[in-house]
Design a protein around this motif. Sequence first.
Motif, mmCIF file in Angstrom:
data_model
loop_
_atom_site.group_PDB
_atom_site.id
_atom_site.type_symbol
_atom_site.label_atom_id
_atom_site.label_comp_id
_atom_site.label_asym_id
_atom_site.label_seq_id
_atom_site.Cartn_x
_atom_site.Cartn_y
_atom_site.Cartn_z
ATOM 1 N N ASN C 72 47.669 63.102 28.539
ATOM 2 C CA ASN C 72 46.381 62.493 28.182
ATOM 3 C C ASN C 72 46.360 61.022 28.530
ATOM 4 N N PHE C 73 47.485 60.353 28.264
ATOM 5 C CA PHE C 73 47.532 58.925 28.547
ATOM 6 C C PHE C 73 47.441 58.682 30.041
ATOM 7 N N ALA C 74 48.184 59.513 30.797
ATOM 8 C CA ALA C 74 48.114 59.366 32.253
ATOM 9 C C ALA C 74 46.687 59.589 32.724
ATOM 10 N N LEU C 75 46.046 60.623 32.164
ATOM 11 C CA LEU C 75 44.681 60.937 32.555
ATOM 12 C C LEU C 75 43.745 59.796 32.182
ATOM 13 N N PHE C 76 43.964 59.203 31.032
ATOM 14 C CA PHE C 76 43.108 58.101 30.616
ATOM 15 C C PHE C 76 43.219 56.948 31.583
ATOM 16 N N PHE C 77 44.435 56.659 32.014
ATOM 17 C CA PHE C 77 44.588 55.538 32.933
ATOM 18 C C PHE C 77 44.054 55.841 34.317
ATOM 19 N N ARG C 78 43.831 57.131 34.600
ATOM 20 C CA ARG C 78 43.252 57.465 35.892
ATOM 21 C C ARG C 78 41.728 57.497 35.822
ATOM 22 N N GLU C 79 41.189 57.270 34.678
ATOM 23 C CA GLU C 79 39.737 57.272 34.503
ATOM 24 C C GLU C 79 39.105 56.345 35.534
ATOM 25 N N PRO C 80 38.159 56.849 36.314
ATOM 26 C CA PRO C 80 37.672 56.079 37.466
ATOM 27 C C PRO C 80 37.164 54.688 37.113
ATOM 28 N N ASN C 81 36.480 54.559 35.992
ATOM 29 C CA ASN C 81 35.876 53.256 35.747
ATOM 30 C C ASN C 81 36.629 52.473 34.700
ATOM 31 N N LEU C 82 37.898 52.794 34.542
ATOM 32 C CA LEU C 82 38.669 52.167 33.473
ATOM 33 C C LEU C 82 38.799 50.677 33.690
ATOM 34 N N PHE C 83 39.088 50.293 34.924
ATOM 35 C CA PHE C 83 39.306 48.882 35.201
ATOM 36 C C PHE C 83 38.060 48.081 34.868
ATOM 37 N N GLN C 84 36.911 48.597 35.340
ATOM 38 C CA GLN C 84 35.649 47.935 35.038
ATOM 39 C C GLN C 84 35.443 47.875 33.533
ATOM 40 N N GLY C 85 35.783 48.973 32.866
ATOM 41 C CA GLY C 85 35.615 49.033 31.423
ATOM 42 C C GLY C 85 36.452 47.982 30.712
ATOM 43 N N LEU C 86 37.691 47.797 31.169
ATOM 44 C CA LEU C 86 38.563 46.809 30.551
ATOM 45 C C LEU C 86 37.997 45.406 30.719
ATOM 46 N N ILE C 87 37.549 45.125 31.921
ATOM 47 C CA ILE C 87 36.978 43.798 32.165
ATOM 48 C C ILE C 87 35.743 43.598 31.299
ATOM 49 N N ASN C 88 34.882 44.597 31.266
ATOM 50 C CA ASN C 88 33.676 44.488 30.450
ATOM 51 C C ASN C 88 34.009 44.266 28.991
ATOM 52 N N THR C 89 35.032 44.995 28.508
ATOM 53 C CA THR C 89 35.414 44.839 27.108
ATOM 54 C C THR C 89 35.817 43.397 26.846
ATOM 55 N N GLY C 90 36.633 42.837 27.759
ATOM 56 C CA GLY C 90 37.072 41.460 27.585
ATOM 57 C C GLY C 90 35.901 40.497 27.583
ATOM 58 N N ILE C 91 35.010 40.669 28.533
ATOM 59 C CA ILE C 91 33.853 39.777 28.612
ATOM 60 C C ILE C 91 33.010 39.886 27.347
ATOM 61 N N TYR C 92 32.707 41.116 26.981
ATOM 62 C CA TYR C 92 31.849 41.341 25.823
ATOM 63 C C TYR C 92 32.452 40.717 24.570
ATOM 64 N N ALA C 93 33.749 40.975 24.353
ATOM 65 C CA ALA C 93 34.387 40.465 23.140
ATOM 66 C C ALA C 93 34.384 38.945 23.117
ATOM 67 N N THR C 94 34.729 38.340 24.261
ATOM 68 C CA THR C 94 34.795 36.880 24.299
ATOM 69 C C THR C 94 33.426 36.255 24.085
ATOM 70 N N VAL C 95 32.429 36.782 24.778
ATOM 71 C CA VAL C 95 31.094 36.196 24.661
ATOM 72 C C VAL C 95 30.558 36.323 23.238
ATOM 73 N N THR C 96 30.631 37.539 22.686
ATOM 74 C CA THR C 96 30.053 37.720 21.348
ATOM 75 C C THR C 96 30.831 36.924 20.312
ATOM 76 N N SER C 97 32.146 36.980 20.390
ATOM 77 C CA SER C 97 32.930 36.274 19.398
ATOM 78 C C SER C 97 32.713 34.779 19.497
ATOM 79 N N GLY C 98 32.786 34.258 20.725
ATOM 80 C CA GLY C 98 32.598 32.827 20.910
ATOM 81 C C GLY C 98 31.265 32.348 20.370
ATOM 82 N N LEU C 99 30.215 33.065 20.740
ATOM 83 C CA LEU C 99 28.884 32.654 20.288
ATOM 84 C C LEU C 99 28.751 32.744 18.774
ATOM 85 N N LYS C 100 29.302 33.800 18.203
ATOM 86 C CA LYS C 100 29.167 33.946 16.745
ATOM 87 C C LYS C 100 29.901 32.830 16.021
ATOM 88 N N VAL C 101 31.088 32.464 16.522
ATOM 89 C CA VAL C 101 31.855 31.409 15.864
ATOM 90 C C VAL C 101 31.096 30.089 15.929
#
Lengths: 436, 275, 307
Positions: C72-101
């Motif tokens: 399952n873990f191997a399959l998860f890492f092969r998820e086609p849009n995982l890389f984009q998802g990781l970047i988006n997660t980072g952006i989203y978290a930083t932007v929302t957290s920064g602005l809220k603070v």
Amino acid sequence: MHARKTRRALIAGGAFAATIALALAGCTPAAPSGPVEISWLVISNDNEVGTSQALADAFTAANPDITINIETRPAGGDGDNIIKTRLATGEMTDVFTYNSGSLFQALAPEKNLVPLTEAETGNVVETFLPGVSVGDTVYGVPMGTAMGGGVLYNIPIYEELGLSVPKTWDDFISNSEAIKAAGKTAIIQTYKDTWTSQLFVLGDFANVLASEPSWADKYTANEVKYATDDAARAGFEHLQEAFDKGLLNADFGSATLDDGLRMVATGEGAQYPMLTFAIGNIAGTYPDNVNDVGFFALPGESAGENPLTTWLSDGVYIAATTEGAKLEAAKKFLAYIASVESCEVQTSASVATGPYFVKGCTLPDDVPQGVKDLLPYFATATSAYPALEFLSPIKGPALEQITVAVGSGITSAADGAAQYDVDVEKQAQQLGLPGW
Amino acid sequence: MRKRVRKYWLGVVSVLASIVIFVIPFLFIVTTALKSKREAALLDFTWPTELHLWENLVAVIQARDFILLTAFVNSTVLTVTSVAGMVVLGAMVAWVAERRRGRWTKLIDFIVLFGLIVPPAVVPTIWVMQGLGIFKTLHGLVLIEIAFGLSFSILLFRAFIATVPKELDEAAVLDGAGPLRLFFQVVFPLLRPVIITVIVVQSVVVFNDFTNPLYFLPGDENATVQLTLFNFQDQFDTQWNLLFMNILLITIPPLVMFLFFNRQIVAGMAGAVKG
Amino acid sequence: MTSLVENNAIAPNEPTPKGSKPRRSGSSYPFWFFLIPGIIFAVLFFAPTFASFYFSLTRWTLFTTTFIGFDNFALFFREPNLFQGLINTGIYATVTSGLKVVLGMGLAVLLTSQIVARGWLRSVVFFPVLVSTIGVGITFSVLMHPIDGLINQTLAFFGIQGPFWLTDPAWALLSVALVDVWKGVGLATVIYIAGIASIPQDYFEAARVDGAGPWSVFRSIIVPLARPATVTVIILSLIGGLRSFDLIWSMTRGGPGFVSDVIASVIYKQYQAGFYGLSTAGNVILFLLVTAIILPLSWFLNRKVAD
């Protein structure tokens, strides 16, 4: 951890013993027992609840000993999870309504549902049965009507521009271009409701089957793929073509299903690839325009039969946890649902948007125009084919996002088809199918 | 004088800004709640052509045998009991963790973070509840909400317990106070602003929660307010006007509660200042 | 979180023995305070969650379980849009957290000052926190409609062509982030208000006597003394941002296509599709990811204290 498992086992064991005792106690009298109550889980929206309640009331009128209590659940993905969770934890109601086809297969029917016999399914049209069976065992009866996946179109616009219903894909495109030249929206797409983007691909399946009758079996056995099979890939290519030629409405990315229906009913847009159940929505919200909306199947490459892709209705199933007098009552209820009286109750409770899957059921004469256009497709064996999800258990979860990406010009058709092939691999492996 | 004028202008500007940023979206909810089904389906920001206030109100309240009223009762009971539990238990844990630092501290930090980060696993939790015989019961759901809400409460409490002077503890202990009296009679009152904050925030969370009741307390007689929204929503045919009327109705009690507690927070601040 | 504040500036900062009192029987800070909450937490949260970690090693349909090890873990890492998802997660978290603070602190300072209509402002700022996510998602989807939406119509009034907020791949994620901040800043503000409220008034008076202007009051009194609040808001909003998906799901479904997918929505889609083992593996990965970010951050923020 061990202690808890043992305790759970003890509790389960105790409950099991108690159930046996009760069942035995309940089984002894052979005469029909006193009043029975069964519970029925249905989707929580007004229409569904209204129709279900009407059926329940009519059934209780004929069988005063049996009362049916309706419980509700959300629709969509949350509803799927609720159904599976309740089945997995043994907490399902006695009877429940759910999709047929691949979603039904995902419920592990042999483990969780009660198999039915001729007594319940005798009246059901044969084409429905594969959607609710595993092998030769049938588990559900149909409720609701069949649907077609094709194109809803605005009749006044067609008449105004002198267009006729297209029989080939090229005809469809030239009609669309004529409509665009006349200053109206040719093809409506509504990607805010992502599932609506799949119609070009899914609704094309009848054309794929017409050219290759065993396509579904080959697909299940991993012998044919969307990316490499021309007939199958055509659906994706059509989607891309509609975008490339600028035939879509300007707000296709944020329009909703409601917007699309409003546009096709009032003439803001000419053609809307959609399922026929939506005619019921139009009848409810735009009753004055409902007969301005017609329907035709998605045309294929070559002129010919032009078959329609059809969707089976939902099924009603009995949970395996139902026993004793409740089980008898539930079976009686299911037999009732698959009867002509039930069709009549359903038709009077909500607008009928297609034929029923019960033998002998008829539709009233005043059905909307779109439904009248739909019915002839069910006339012969080669004028309609079930959608892929009823012939193969494989349906990838990401299709609707891929089709939005293709329809928005973000991904090419070839890439989209390839992505979908990768997507279904997971589903196939999850189901443990051979050959994947 | 200039200061006062400046404060006044700042206030006016803030109020205007708050209207644009916060009130206008709320207006959308209100106007849609007053429309007919057909107009609401257009989903645009216009004043309704005809006011369907009464009809929509009645339709929503009457739906499914007045399920909204049952839901309000259930939600209120659930919220009050679980928040009370979270506040008391969370404060107790945070108190001891903060005062009695040692090897345990890092572990508790980690457990708290674990509780905040990891989403609960539905099916195994149901199995546990079934095993304990508390599945499909209101008290079971209360315990679940407490379990899920403890981490957040502990986090907030720990941050502010540091501001309670230790001298007070010592004074109370010298007076012969045992741990319980020390905590409830001396410390608890001093934590007022934080307690109120936790109550407000967690009440909102529990009141607005729909996944936990959906899975752990199914059944129409057990409905909570967020679940009533599903009555008007459907993948294929949403009744937007009723949906928004429902949203409006279920937003009002928390709003009223917040307005009430707002005064308490102000009073709490005055209290903290004196202490 | 460490003791930071010199309590009331009255008693000297004399190190007190940790909880050990002269009497021999038990301390004033007994461990049994942990008992009840500990049991509830362990039984109803800890145990099921660990049980579910086991399922991440299986192919789980909810009805049958097949052990497949780390597939399952191997399959998860092969998820086609995982890389984009990781970047988006980072952006989203930083932007929302920064602005809220930042915005939260700013609003809290504003709302604890002697400003007119303070009660109204506080209610209005907190109000979005109370509205259900579905309502907020739909409301802003309408306001952000590229042609008919109020935001773009207002911009058009000033001659600006507003972007296609939710359907332009470049803007989709950011638009949802902004709505997230709209909805969540009230919570940050309330926490900050509580933090500022617990600063003893003596400090402010001392500063006023010294003739300090509002900016230096802010910098040297409020910021340091509201530290616990700041840390709390950072941690909470960052965790929330990394795990967030409700609003994204309701506004864009991760779209158009996969453009605004974050890890949590990838996992949710797998759950919806019935890949229960795979989505649990995804949750394990998300948990490890968030912990790897938050834990060091938390220790860093809490250690950085002179005491």
